[in-house]
Write a protein that holds these residues in place. Structure first.
Motif, short mmCIF file in Angstrom:
data_model
loop_
_atom_site.label_atom_id
_atom_site.label_comp_id
_atom_site.label_asym_id
_atom_site.label_seq_id
_atom_site.Cartn_x
_atom_site.Cartn_y
_atom_site.Cartn_z
N UNK A 1 0.96 -1.06 -0.06
CA UNK A 1 -0.21 -0.23 -0.08
C UNK A 1 0.82 1.32 -0.18
N UNK A 2 0.28 2.26 -0.60
CA UNK A 2 1.17 3.79 -0.70
C UNK A 2 0.22 4.79 -0.32
N UNK A 3 0.75 5.52 0.04
CA UNK A 3 -0.08 6.77 0.61
C UNK A 3 0.54 7.96 -0.18
N UNK A 4 -0.48 8.71 -0.69
CA UNK A 4 -0.40 9.85 -1.53
C UNK A 4 -1.26 10.96 -1.00
N UNK A 5 -0.84 12.15 -1.49
CA UNK A 5 -1.35 13.61 -1.16
C UNK A 5 -2.32 13.43 -1.90
N UNK B 1 0.01 -0.36 -4.03
CA UNK B 1 1.31 -0.12 -5.04
C UNK B 1 1.42 -1.32 -6.06
N UNK B 2 2.51 -1.22 -6.77
CA UNK B 2 2.59 -2.22 -8.00
C UNK B 2 2.54 -3.91 -7.25
N UNK B 3 3.23 -3.94 -5.92
CA UNK B 3 3.16 -5.30 -5.15
C UNK B 3 1.84 -5.55 -4.96
N UNK B 4 0.93 -4.52 -4.45
CA UNK B 4 -0.48 -4.75 -4.02
C UNK B 4 -1.30 -5.17 -5.33
N UNK B 5 -1.20 -4.44 -6.19
CA UNK B 5 -1.97 -4.92 -7.51
C UNK B 5 -1.59 -5.98 -7.83
N UNK B 6 -0.71 -6.96 -7.67
CA UNK B 6 -0.56 -8.19 -7.90
C UNK B 6 -1.42 -9.35 -7.12
N UNK B 7 -2.09 -8.52 -6.10
CA UNK B 7 -2.94 -9.41 -5.08
C UNK B 7 -4.48 -9.33 -6.10
#
Length: 231
Positions: A71-75, A85-91
């Motif tokens: 997971x990434x946090x963005x403003x 994030x890219x790793x999360x999208x693989x889920x």
């Protein structure tokens, strides 16, 4: 299973499944991933759609998912949002496959169970298989409570998107609980139609095709068509 110095429980097994469970096997973790599969969410939105998690536990899970690169946090213009994030999208595919497997375990919901209309979109994504109708190209629109989304089948390929469809072959309206009950086999679509829990507009034959794509066709097509024309 052993516990690390930080209090995290790990299987300590040299196995891909064990490594995956070490990372996303804690309670609530995959449900957070489920919420983020549809796009970025603010902390308050996650808290509202995960009733029972508690703010401290949600913060802890998001911190661990962030540290793992899932997971990434963005403003945003009004604060911060969380996204995969890219790793999360693989889920995505594993979670949808697990959802498809789990929907078969559902029965009638108890009084204390909750549902959300956007979960219906994920259910459609997990259930839909356009290869069941390799020669069809059309769109089906779903209005589930206050959530509208559509499924496009195009000769063996499919896409889903939030929002209304342009000239759908079929438009279905229902509530989130009814939608999940139909998907789980706890309620037949004809019973839902007869009681007004589900309504549709469009080509009755498109109901058959949509049901086929979603794997809901358990009766002979001619029988289904004859019953649909009564509504």
């Amino acid at each position: 299973m052993t516990t690390t110095a930080r209090g995290e429980r790990q299987y300590r097994q040299y196995c891909g499944l064990a490594a995956a469970l070490d990372t996303v096997g804690e309670r609530w973790t995959l449900l957070i991933v489920r919420e983020l599969l549809l796009g970025p969410r603010r902390y308050t939105e996650l808290l509202a759609d995960l009733p029972g998690i508690g703010t401290n536990l949600l913060a802890d899970r998001l911190k661990k998912l962030g540290a793992a690169g899932i997971v990434e946090r963005s403003a945003t213009g009004t604060g911060h949002a969380y996204r995969l994030g890219p790793l999360g999208e693989q889920l995505r595919e594993p979670v949808l496959a697990l959802s498809k497997w789990g929907i078969g375990l559902l029965g009638e919901p108890s009084a204390d169970m909750v549902t959300r209309p956007h979960w219906a979109l994920l259910a459609v994504q997990s259930m839909a298989d356009a290869s069941r109708l390799p020669a069809v190209a059309e769109t089906y629109e779903f209005q589930v409570d206050d959530e509208t989304f559509h499924l496009t089948v195009d000769r063996g390929a499919l896409t889903t998107a939030r929002g209304p469809a342009d000239a759908p072959a079929l438009s279905i309206r229902t509530d989130a609980t009814t939608f999940v009950r139909i998907g789980a086999g706890a309620l037949g679509p004809f019973e839902a139609l007869a009681t007004g829990k589900l309504t549709f507009s469009g080509d009755p034959d498109a109901v058959v095709r949509c049901s086929t794509v979603l794997g809901l066709m358990a009766r002979p097509e001619q029988m289904v068509r004859e019953r649909l024309r009564r509504f």
